[in-house]
Design a protein around this motif. Structure first.
Motif, PDB file in Angstrom:
ATOM      1  N   GLU A  78      22.860  10.347 -40.361  1.00  0.00           N
ATOM      2  CA  GLU A  78      23.912  11.180 -39.788  1.00  0.00           C
ATOM      3  C   GLU A  78      24.781  11.760 -40.890  1.00  0.00           C
ATOM      4  O   GLU A  78      25.267  11.037 -41.763  1.00  0.00           O
ATOM      5  CB  GLU A  78      24.765  10.311 -38.850  1.00  0.00           C
ATOM      6  CG  GLU A  78      25.640  11.071 -37.904  1.00  0.00           C
ATOM      7  CD  GLU A  78      24.885  11.874 -36.840  1.00  0.00           C
ATOM      8  OE1 GLU A  78      24.056  11.291 -36.134  1.00  0.00           O
ATOM      9  OE2 GLU A  78      25.149  13.084 -36.727  1.00  0.00           O
ATOM     10  N   ASP A  79      24.965  13.049 -40.855  1.00  0.00           N
ATOM     11  CA  ASP A  79      25.928  13.732 -41.714  1.00  0.00           C
ATOM     12  C   ASP A  79      25.738  13.496 -43.211  1.00  0.00           C
ATOM     13  O   ASP A  79      26.705  13.323 -43.965  1.00  0.00           O
ATOM     14  CB  ASP A  79      27.365  13.404 -41.252  1.00  0.00           C
ATOM     15  CG  ASP A  79      27.658  14.016 -39.876  1.00  0.00           C
ATOM     16  OD1 ASP A  79      26.711  14.556 -39.253  1.00  0.00           O
ATOM     17  OD2 ASP A  79      28.806  13.978 -39.421  1.00  0.00           O
TER      18      ASP A  79
ATOM     19  N   ASP B   8      19.712  13.000 -36.860  1.00  0.00           N
ATOM     20  CA  ASP B   8      20.385  13.571 -35.699  1.00  0.00           C
ATOM     21  C   ASP B   8      20.760  15.033 -35.927  1.00  0.00           C
ATOM     22  O   ASP B   8      20.697  15.855 -35.017  1.00  0.00           O
ATOM     23  CB  ASP B   8      21.641  12.734 -35.443  1.00  0.00           C
ATOM     24  CG  ASP B   8      22.310  13.078 -34.130  1.00  0.00           C
ATOM     25  OD1 ASP B   8      21.592  13.396 -33.168  1.00  0.00           O
ATOM     26  OD2 ASP B   8      23.549  13.000 -34.077  1.00  0.00           O
TER      27      ASP B   8
ATOM     28  N   ASN C 174      25.729  19.673 -27.782  1.00  0.00           N
ATOM     29  CA  ASN C 174      25.969  18.636 -28.793  1.00  0.00           C
ATOM     30  C   ASN C 174      24.842  17.621 -28.726  1.00  0.00           C
ATOM     31  O   ASN C 174      24.378  17.268 -27.638  1.00  0.00           O
ATOM     32  CB  ASN C 174      27.315  17.953 -28.519  1.00  0.00           C
ATOM     33  CG  ASN C 174      27.720  17.045 -29.663  1.00  0.00           C
ATOM     34  OD1 ASN C 174      27.084  16.023 -29.901  1.00  0.00           O
ATOM     35  ND2 ASN C 174      28.759  17.427 -30.385  1.00  0.00           N
TER      36      ASN C 174
HETATM   37  O1  LIG Z   1      28.875  14.765 -34.318  1.00  0.00           O
HETATM   38  C1  LIG Z   1      28.733  15.815 -33.646  1.00  0.00           C
HETATM   39  O2  LIG Z   1      29.528  16.189 -32.814  1.00  0.00           O
HETATM   40  C2  LIG Z   1      27.485  16.623 -33.822  1.00  0.00           C
HETATM   41  C3  LIG Z   1      26.917  16.404 -35.150  1.00  0.00           C
HETATM   42  O3  LIG Z   1      26.057  15.571 -35.350  1.00  0.00           O
HETATM   43  C4  LIG Z   1      27.512  17.123 -36.286  1.00  0.00           C
HETATM   44  O4  LIG Z   1      28.264  18.081 -36.107  1.00  0.00           O
HETATM   45  O5  LIG Z   1      27.229  16.691 -37.411  1.00  0.00           O
END
Ligand SMILES: O=C([O-])CC(=O)C(=O)O
Ligand SMILES: [Mg+2]
Length: 645
Positions: free
Chosen positions: A336-337, A359, A545
Motif C-alpha cells: 500500500e502506498d 492495492d 475507491n
Molecule cells: O486509500 C485510499 O483511499 C485509496 C488508495 O489506496 C490511495 O489513494 O492510495
C-alpha cells in the motif's frame, strides 16, 4: 502480567458455554495438553493458558475472537480448536512453538480491547469475572452503546477529533468499534479512512498514542523474523504494509504512513469480515525525504534520508522471506502506498513466489473497471467502443489501463496489444507518445502510441477525443473548467473519474463535474463527495475507491487458501462488483452500489474471486465449498458481543 508456572498441567480440557461451536467428536480430536496456570494457589483474577501442540495457535485465535471463550477463569477451563471457517484445523501444519496467552478478568478484562464490553457486561458476568464495583450499576446493550458513541462522535466538529475518538474506541473495545463502523459505514468510512486518515498520517507524530501495528526499520535489519514474533497474534492471514513514500496524494510521510495499513485493515474486518486478530499492519521505515518531518520534533520515524537501491531491496527481501517463514505460503501481503518504482518492482519480484496484491495498482484497477462495466450496462455500448484518457501514469493509471485492456481483450478476443491502443495516458511531461519511448519508465512503455507530442491536458482531450477521462495523478484541481467542458462538448454522457486522494487532491469536485457538464457527467471520485443538486435534480457521486474491492478480494483469497494472485481474479472481482449496481443506483448517478450493503457485496466478490482461484488451480482449501457466497458469509467476523459465563 504474571509468571508462567509449568507445574500445574490440566489434561482434562472441557468446553462449556453457548458460543462453542464444537461437536463432541471434534473435541476429542482437539489438543489434549492444555496447561492452566495462575500466579498462586489462590484463585486469581487472571489466568494464563499454555497450549503445547501444533494446534495451539488456532486455539489462541479462537479465544481472542470469542469462538471458544474461556468460560470459567477460576478453573481455567478453555475452549478447543476450530478455525474461522468452521472446520477443525488440528491437522493443519501449524508452528510447533509453544506460546502463552493471558485471559484477563476483573480490572484487566476492562482494559483488554478484545474482550471488554464496558457497561454491557451483565450482572452474572460482573459476578463471575470480578467486575463488581469496577463498573457503575447500569447494564446497557451494545445497541445503546453504539447510539451513545455516535452521539459523541457527531458532537466533534473537527474530522481529526472524530478519527481520534474512533482510534481510542478501537483500543478500548474492539467489538464496539467494529459494530459502530459496520452499522454506520457510510458516515464513518470517511473518518477512519480516506480522507481523514490522510490528515491523521500527516499529524501521526503528534497524535500517536499507542502502536497499532509493527514498525520495521533499518535498525531491525537481520532480525525481522524475531520482530514479527513480537506481535501478540500468531494466526495472521493478511498483512498490509507500506513504506510511507507515497501516502495517498500527500507524498512521503515516512514512518507516519502507519495510519494507512491500520485504516485499510480495519476495513478488511468491517467491510470484508476478516477477523481483526488475523490482520497485521506494518510500516517499513527506511527513512524519509520529507524535510518538514525530519525537522519535526514529534516525528516518530528514523531521522535520515530514504535508503534506496541494494540497501532497500535487502531489507524488503528479508521482510518478505521472514513473512513467509513465519506465517506460511498463504499469508496475504497487500502493498500500500509505495512510490511507483518500488510498487511495480515489488509486485513483479514477489508476485511469483508470494501471495501479494498491490492495492494501488490492482485494487484501484479492479474498482475502476467495475464502475466502467456498470456504466456501460446502463449507458449502452461496450468498453471496446470507448476511448480512454488518463491524467497520471503511475501505479493507478497504468494499473487501470492494463486491466481495461485485458477486459476488452477478454470481451472481444482482440489481442491485448490492440486493446491497449484505445487507452492514452498523460504524465507530467504530456501525452505519452512513441517518440518519448526511449526515456519512459518501463511501466509506461506499453502506452506509448503514435501521435505528435502534446503537453497540455486540454489539448490532449481535444485531439484524442476520449469518451472517458480518468484522473490518477495525485494532483488536485487538474480537471479545469476548460478540460471538463471539452469532455462535455465531445460526449453526450462524458464519464469523468477524479480518483486522486484525499479530497484536497481530487482532480475536480463533484459539483464542478455536474455544473460544467450541465448535469450530463457520469462522475465518481476516489474520496467521498456529498450529493449535489443541479437544476433541481439531486446527483449522488459514486466513490471509486479500492475499499470496494480489497476487503472482499482478500477474503476470497483467504477463504480458498489461494497461494497466488492472478489477473483473472481481478477481472472476476470487477464483474462481481458491477453486478451489484442496480438501475435505481444508476438513476441517481451511481456507478457503484452504496457502501451500506458492503458486507453482501464483499461476500459476492469473495465468492467470484475464490471460484476463479479454484478454476485456475490456485486454491488449496479442498474440497471446494458448494455455495461460495454462503461460505464467504459464514466466514465473516461478527462484532456482536459474546456472553461470558
Ligand atoms: O486509500 C485510499 O483511499 C485509496 C488508495 O489506496 C490511495 O489513494 O492510495
Ligand atoms: Mg493506497
Amino acid at each position: 502480567m504474571f509468571s508462567l508456572n509449568r507445574s500445574c498441567f490440566l489434561n482434562n480440557t472441557s468446553i462449556s458455554g453457548r458460543s462453542s461451536p464444537f461437536s463432541h467428536n471434534q473435541r476429542r480430536r482437539l489438543p489434549t495438553k492444555v496447561v492452566a496456570l495462575s500466579t498462586s494457589n489462590r484463585v486469581q483474577s487472571n489466568v494464563s493458558v499454555l497450549m503445547e501442540n501444533h494446534s495451539g495457535t488456532t486455539a489462541l485465535q479462537e479465544m481472542r475472537d470469542g469462538y471458544a471463550e474461556v468460560v470459567d477463569p477460576k478453573s481455567a477451563v478453555t475452549g478447543g480448536v476450530q478455525d474461522v471457517y468452521g472446520e477443525d484445523t488440528a491437522t493443519e501444519d501449524m508452528p510447533v512453538t509453544p506460546w502463552s496467552v493471558s485471559v484477563a478478568s476483573g480490572y484487566s478484562l476492562l482494559r483488554d480491547p478484545h474482550h471488554n464490553k464496558g457497561l454491557a457486561f451483565n450482572d452474572k458476568e460482573r459476578n463471575s469475572h470480578y467486575l463488581c464495583g469496577l463498573l457503575p450499576p447500569t447494564v446497557v446493550s451494545q445497541e445503546l452503546q453504539v447510539k451513545k458513541m455516535m452521539h459523541n462522535i457527531r458532537n466533534y466538529q473537527v474530522p481529526l477529533q472524530k478519527y481520534m475518538a474512533m482510534m481510542d474506541l478501537q483500543e478500548r473495545n474492539q467489538r464496539l468499534f467494529y459494530k459502530l463502523l459496520m452499522d454506520h459505514v457510510e458516515e464513518l468510512l470517511p473518518v477512519v479512512y480516506t480522507p481523514t486518515v490522510g490528515e491523521a498520517c500527516q499529524k501521526y507524530g503528534s497524535i500517536f498514542n499507542r502502536p497499532q501495528g509493527l514498525f520495521i526499520s533499518l535498525k531491525e535489519k537481520g532480525k525481522i523474523l524475531e520482530v514479527l514474533r513480537n506481535w501478540p497474534e500468531k494466526n495472521i492471514q493478511v498483512i498490509v504494509v507500506t513504506d510511507g513514500e507515497r501516502i495517498l496524494g500527500l507524498g512521503d510521510l515516512g514512518c507516519q504512513g502507519m495510519g494507512i495499513p491500520v485504516g485499510k485493515l480495519s476495513l478488511y474486518t468491517a467491510l470484508g469480515g476478516v477477523r481483526p486478530s488475523a490482520c497485521l499492519p506494518i510500516t517499513i521505515d527506511v527513512g524519509t525525504n520529507n524535510e518538514t518531518l525530519l525537522n519535526d520534533e514529534f516525528y516518530i520515524g528514523l531521522r535520515q534520508k530514504r535508503a534506496t537501491g541494494q540497501e532497500y531491496a535487502e531489507l524488503l527481501h528479508e521482510f518478505m522471506t521472514a513473512v513467509k517463514q513465519n506465517y506460511g505460503e498463504k499469508i496475504l501481503v497487500q502493498f500500500e502506498d509505495f512510490a511507483n518504482h518500488n510498487a511495480f518492482n515489488l509486485l513483479e519480484k514477489y508476485g511469483t513466489t508470494h501471495l501479494v496484491f498491490n492495492d494501488d495498482i490492482q485494487g484501484t484497477a479492479s474498482v475502476v473497471l467495475a464502475g466502467l462495466i456498470s456504466a456501460m450496462k446502463f449507458v449502452g455500448g461496450s468498453l471496446a467502443d470507448q476511448k480512454f484518457l488518463f491524467l497520471g501514469a503511475g501505479e493507478a493509471g497504468t494499473g487501470i489501463a492494463e486491466l481495461i485492456a485485458l477486459e476488452i481483450s477478454k470481451q472481444t478476443n482482440m489481442p491485448v496489444e490492440e486493446a491497449r491502443k484505445k487507452v492514452w495516458l498523460v504524465d507530467s511531461k504530456g501525452l505519452i507518445v512513441s517518440s518519448r519511448s526511449e526515456s519512459l519508465q518501463h511501466f509506461k512503455k506499453p502506452w506509448a502510441h503514435d501521435h505528435e507530442p502534446v503537453t497540455e491536458l486540454v489539448d490532449a482531450v481535444n485531439q484524442i477525443k476520449p469518451t472517458i477521462l480518468i484522473g490518477t495523478s495525485g494532483k488536485g484541481k487538474t480537471f479545469t473548467k476548460e478540460v471538463v467542458e471539452a469532455m462535455a462538448a465531445l460526449n453526450e454522457k462524458p464519464i469523468i473519474l477524479a480518483l486522486s486522494n484525499p479530497t484536497s487532491q481530487s482532480e475536480c469536485t463533484a459539483e464542478e463535474a455536474y455544473n460544467w457538464t450541465q448535469g450530463r457527467a457520469i462522475f465518481a471520485s476516489g474520496s467521498p463527495f456529498d450529493p449535489v443538486e443541479y437544476e433541481g435534480k439531486a446527483y449522488v457521486p459514486g466513490q471509486a475507491n479500492n475499499a470496494y474491492i480489497f476487503p472482499g478480494f482478500g477474503l476470497g483469497l483467504i477463504m480458498s487458501g489461494t497461494i497466488r494472485v492472478h489477473d483473472d481474479m481481478l477481472l472476476a472481482a470487477s464483474e462481481a462488483l458491477a453486478e451489484q449496481v442496480t438501475p435505481e443506483n444508476f438513476e441517481k448517478g451511481l456507478i457503484y452500489p452504496p457502501f451500506k450493503s458492503i458486507r453482501k457485496i464483499s461476500a459476492h466478490i469473495a465468492a467470484k474471486v475464490a471460484a476463479k482461484s479454484y478454476e485456475l488451480g490456485l486454491a488449496t482449501r479442498l474440497p471446494q465449498p458448494k455455495d461460495l457466497v454462503k461460505y464467504a458469509e459464514s466466514c465473516m467476523y461478527s462484532p456482536a458481543y459474546r456472553t461470558y459465563r
